[in-house]
Design an enzyme around this catalytic site. Sequence first.
Site, short mmCIF file in Angstrom:
data_model
loop_
_atom_site.label_atom_id
_atom_site.label_comp_id
_atom_site.label_asym_id
_atom_site.label_seq_id
_atom_site.Cartn_x
_atom_site.Cartn_y
_atom_site.Cartn_z
N HIS A 75 38.68 45.36 37.29
CA HIS A 75 38.16 45.44 35.92
C HIS A 75 36.79 44.80 35.82
CE1 HIS A 75 41.69 46.71 33.23
NE2 HIS A 75 42.04 46.98 34.47
N ASP A 76 36.54 43.76 36.59
CA ASP A 76 35.23 43.13 36.56
C ASP A 76 34.17 44.06 37.14
OD1 ASP A 76 33.35 40.95 36.19
OD2 ASP A 76 33.43 40.66 38.37
#
Length: 330
Positions: A75-76
Amino acid sequence: MAGKSKQVMEGPSFFVVLSSFMVLIISAQTSSAQLTRGFYRNTCPNVEQLVRSAVQQKFQQTFVTAPATLRLFFHDCFVRGCDASILLASPNNKAEKDHPDDISLAGDGFDTVVKAKAAVDSNPQCRNKVSCADILALATRDVINLAGGPFYEVELGRRDGRISTIASVQRHLPHPEFNLNQLNSMFSFNRLSQTDMIALSGAHTIGFSHCNRFSKRIYNFSPRRPIDPTLNLQYAFQLRQACPLRVDPRIAINMDPVTPQKFDNQYFKNLQQGMGLFTSDQVLATDARSRGTVNLFASSEQAFNSAFVEAITKMGRIGVKTGRQGEIRN
């Protein structure tokens, strides 16, 4: 409004915009080349051991550490690049982690990075020398390996981003109902191939999801077909038992019902049996364009591990900040 925009683009500012765009392209292409495996050799030579020790301790406390950290890294990187912006908090709940697609990120992932960062900074030689972005990349490698997956060398040298907005998450993360075209388009935007996408989807071999993320497939697929026909019928009834309609939709379900706590190639064997939890999982086996790769990974764990290492290494280069960009977060 369209006319005014056209006039602006035809003026001198167009060249400023174009120049800036070219700088961004060059930066994106060259920044990943600045990542190196021995980046902290002189500044914090034992960084990997410090992170590994902290991660191992956390992993022994709860297995959720593994899928939570791995998902956090994904997600980062897919939002604003691998710059640890996912870790930033906002006083008015307007950071990346406050977006609906991120709100379900398990706290154990965040806690793993916090503990690993504290362990690194407890060493006077390393204090304020190692970015959270690099610690997250190392911690991800370690949880994969601790869960039975491959060990691989991690490229380092990322710096931490200062910006994290809820708006930046929109349209950057795949959704459970995506088809192959949508998946390929999103991964291609990040310079990842279809093979990379399929290999990274194999991360679903560990971890869990919640009933509301797939309930339509087992109850309301269509007026004539309440159950998705690509779903194994016995598996669908098992999911119905675990996820009754009138029960809390936040109930957690293992994504791999066979070996949920082992990083292996069972995910792909499940897809062959119609046991992909999400539409975006099962489509990899039902679409002829991706089925061959699924079959390869199902038949050879070595092939899967090799492709996964290549894919997650490439993913770790997305939009990285290096040199004087970003910061080393305290």
